[in-house]
Design an enzyme around this catalytic site. Sequence first.
Site, short mmCIF file in Angstrom:
data_model
loop_
_atom_site.label_atom_id
_atom_site.label_comp_id
_atom_site.label_asym_id
_atom_site.label_seq_id
_atom_site.Cartn_x
_atom_site.Cartn_y
_atom_site.Cartn_z
CB VAL A 81 -24.28 6.91 18.72
CG1 VAL A 81 -24.92 6.53 20.05
CG2 VAL A 81 -24.14 8.42 18.60
CB ALA B 99 -16.12 11.79 15.64
CG HIS C 241 -37.36 -30.32 26.29
ND1 HIS C 241 -38.12 -29.40 26.97
CD2 HIS C 241 -36.94 -31.23 27.21
CE1 HIS C 241 -38.20 -29.76 28.25
NE2 HIS C 241 -37.49 -30.86 28.43
CD GLU D 33 -17.70 9.39 11.79
OE1 GLU D 33 -18.76 8.90 11.41
OE2 GLU D 33 -17.63 10.26 12.70
CG ASP E 139 -30.36 7.49 15.71
OD1 ASP E 139 -30.90 6.42 15.36
OD2 ASP E 139 -29.80 7.62 16.83
CE LYS F 203 -27.71 -2.65 25.21
NZ LYS F 203 -28.13 -1.39 24.65
CB ALA G 104 -34.81 1.68 25.39
N GLY H 64 -36.52 9.81 32.69
CA GLY H 64 -36.88 9.08 31.46
C GLY H 64 -36.89 7.59 31.72
N GLY H 65 -38.06 6.98 31.54
CA GLY H 65 -38.20 5.53 31.75
C GLY H 65 -38.34 4.79 30.44
P1 FAD Z 1 -24.75 7.32 14.55
O1 FAD Z 1 -24.43 6.00 15.13
O2 FAD Z 1 -25.07 8.45 15.48
O3 FAD Z 1 -23.53 7.74 13.63
C1 FAD Z 1 -23.50 8.99 12.97
C2 FAD Z 1 -22.06 9.29 12.60
O4 FAD Z 1 -22.04 10.45 11.77
C3 FAD Z 1 -21.19 9.62 13.82
O5 FAD Z 1 -20.05 8.79 13.82
C4 FAD Z 1 -20.83 11.11 13.63
O6 FAD Z 1 -19.54 11.44 14.10
C5 FAD Z 1 -20.91 11.26 12.11
N1 FAD Z 1 -21.19 12.62 11.66
C6 FAD Z 1 -22.14 13.47 12.14
N2 FAD Z 1 -22.11 14.63 11.42
C7 FAD Z 1 -21.14 14.50 10.47
C8 FAD Z 1 -20.63 15.34 9.43
N3 FAD Z 1 -21.16 16.56 9.19
N4 FAD Z 1 -19.62 14.89 8.66
C9 FAD Z 1 -19.08 13.66 8.88
N5 FAD Z 1 -19.51 12.82 9.84
C10 FAD Z 1 -20.54 13.23 10.62
N6 FAD Z 1 -29.85 0.97 19.26
C11 FAD Z 1 -30.12 -0.35 19.11
O7 FAD Z 1 -30.61 -0.77 18.05
N7 FAD Z 1 -29.86 -1.24 20.13
C12 FAD Z 1 -29.32 -0.84 21.31
O8 FAD Z 1 -29.10 -1.66 22.20
C13 FAD Z 1 -29.02 0.54 21.49
N8 FAD Z 1 -28.47 0.98 22.64
C14 FAD Z 1 -28.16 2.30 22.77
C15 FAD Z 1 -27.61 2.75 23.97
C16 FAD Z 1 -27.31 4.09 24.13
C17 FAD Z 1 -26.69 4.54 25.42
C18 FAD Z 1 -27.54 5.00 23.06
C19 FAD Z 1 -27.20 6.47 23.20
C20 FAD Z 1 -28.10 4.59 21.87
C21 FAD Z 1 -28.42 3.23 21.71
N9 FAD Z 1 -29.00 2.75 20.54
C22 FAD Z 1 -29.31 1.43 20.41
C23 FAD Z 1 -29.30 3.66 19.40
C24 FAD Z 1 -28.23 3.53 18.32
O9 FAD Z 1 -26.96 3.79 18.87
C25 FAD Z 1 -28.54 4.47 17.18
O10 FAD Z 1 -29.85 4.22 16.71
C26 FAD Z 1 -27.57 4.28 16.03
O11 FAD Z 1 -26.24 4.52 16.44
C27 FAD Z 1 -27.93 5.23 14.88
O12 FAD Z 1 -27.04 4.98 13.84
P2 FAD Z 1 -26.75 6.12 12.75
O13 FAD Z 1 -25.83 5.49 11.74
O14 FAD Z 1 -28.01 6.74 12.29
O15 FAD Z 1 -25.98 7.28 13.55
#
Ligand code: FAD
Length: 451
Positions: A43, A38, A430, A36, A297, A53, A169, A166-167
Amino acid sequence: MTDSPTYDLAVIGAGPGGYVAAIRARQLGLKTAIIEKAEVGGVCLNRGCIPSKALIRNAEVLALVKRAEEFGIRYDNLRYDFGVAVERAQHAVQRLTGTASFADKDRIVVTDAAGHPSELTARAAVIATGSRNKPLPGIIPDGRLIITSDEALKLNPLPRRLVIVGGGATGVEFAYIFAAYGVQVTIIELMDRLLPGEDADISKTLQTAFKKQGITIQTKSKVASIKPADGGLTVQIESAGSASQTINCDQLLLAAGRAGNIEHLGLEAVGVKTERGYITTNEWLETTVPGIYAIGDVAGKALLAHSASAEGMTVVERLAGKGGTPINYRRIPRCVYCQPQVASVGLSEADAQAAGFTIKTGKFPFQANGKALALGETDGFIKIVTDAKGGACLGVQMIGAEVTELIGEAVLLQMMEGTPQELRASVHPHPTLSEAVMEAAAAVYGEAIHL
Ligand code: FAD
């Protein structure tokens, strides 16, 4: 770069996709490394699901306090502090290790914060690097006047007037939060309704509720230009079928899309293909290079935390020889946490018809649910879409109080390939909001009791 430890699995990124994959891999006895760059939790934990939330909870408490007179509770001199809400929403997190990139198919270079590289070897790799906010042409975030969700989670002081582009989520969740704190919010949405991916009835009900909350909604609209003015911005809006207009605001929040983190991973060198900014994968989440997988993602399938985690589990279980089945994305629930909340799974009415089904629906409004009346939360409904021929449940859409908790029942129904007949026959406690699920199931057969 002398030591090169060898693993069964290397996971790149510790968001909800990566960390769940790594935990499951360890449970199944795979020697696993997770890298990781960061913050652990990605996210989701740091700049997404959880802090947003937490802010929404603050907005809900404030909205309820403002309605106190309805419950016979009076107070003088209500004061509130968004700074405290922001404080509550931030987390202390562990920071570690390095940025990963592929040297070749099974060798990964990890560069630490000081720029020192080390190397590891892995039989398989999972890319779980997530996504980031995406600028739009002419709308380039500067972190000050034009912001993204990253800054919106920490806004202090609050703007008086905010335009949200953007409307979807993210846009509607922030609209709800800031409107509750008295910000004049305008949402600009390109499509003809808020949450355009959801059932049309849901969008209609949400728009009515948002208008009551003082939120201005401009659909079929887009930003034509943005100019700095008096410390804020002048935004020119073009709307289909009407003359262009100008809105003055203090800040603009861009909430219109994400881009996969596909850069600097050495993907081209190893032959991992990408498409429209996301990594190309097959139904098993395997990329164009055997043994390298992409989840969450960065694979661009659902862009939801629980989908990322499910994908991580699917990949790892298969690698560990447990078999399994590819994910059925129709069974991944979608939730939006504004008030009223929105939750859905499966096909909407329109999608089911477009897919060629002859449908039968059942709909039950929260106005006819005792618990909703007791809570004073009667906006919304539950709708169940079924296949008129076989009776199978094709989809469930919900809008109203706590529906993000109720949707689990619909997910289970779909997973068990159950029918609304079984749902209505299950006795619900209920008074609960969940009785509305049972009643919507009965409504499919025209037999809801409280309608
Ligand atoms: P991420 O959570 O983006 O994690 C990826 C990680 O990889 C990061 O920590 C990053 O630092 C690390 N990384 C990147 N490149 C490298 C590299 N080269 N080497 C080492 N590490 C690296 N989803 C829901 O289901 N419910 C919600 O209520 C919801 N609310 C949200 C609200 C907001 C404001 C936002 C922006 C998003 C929300 N989401 C929600 C979406 C959700 O956060 C993402 O779908 C989810 O975090 C994706 O998970 P992930 O593991 O794919 O990636």
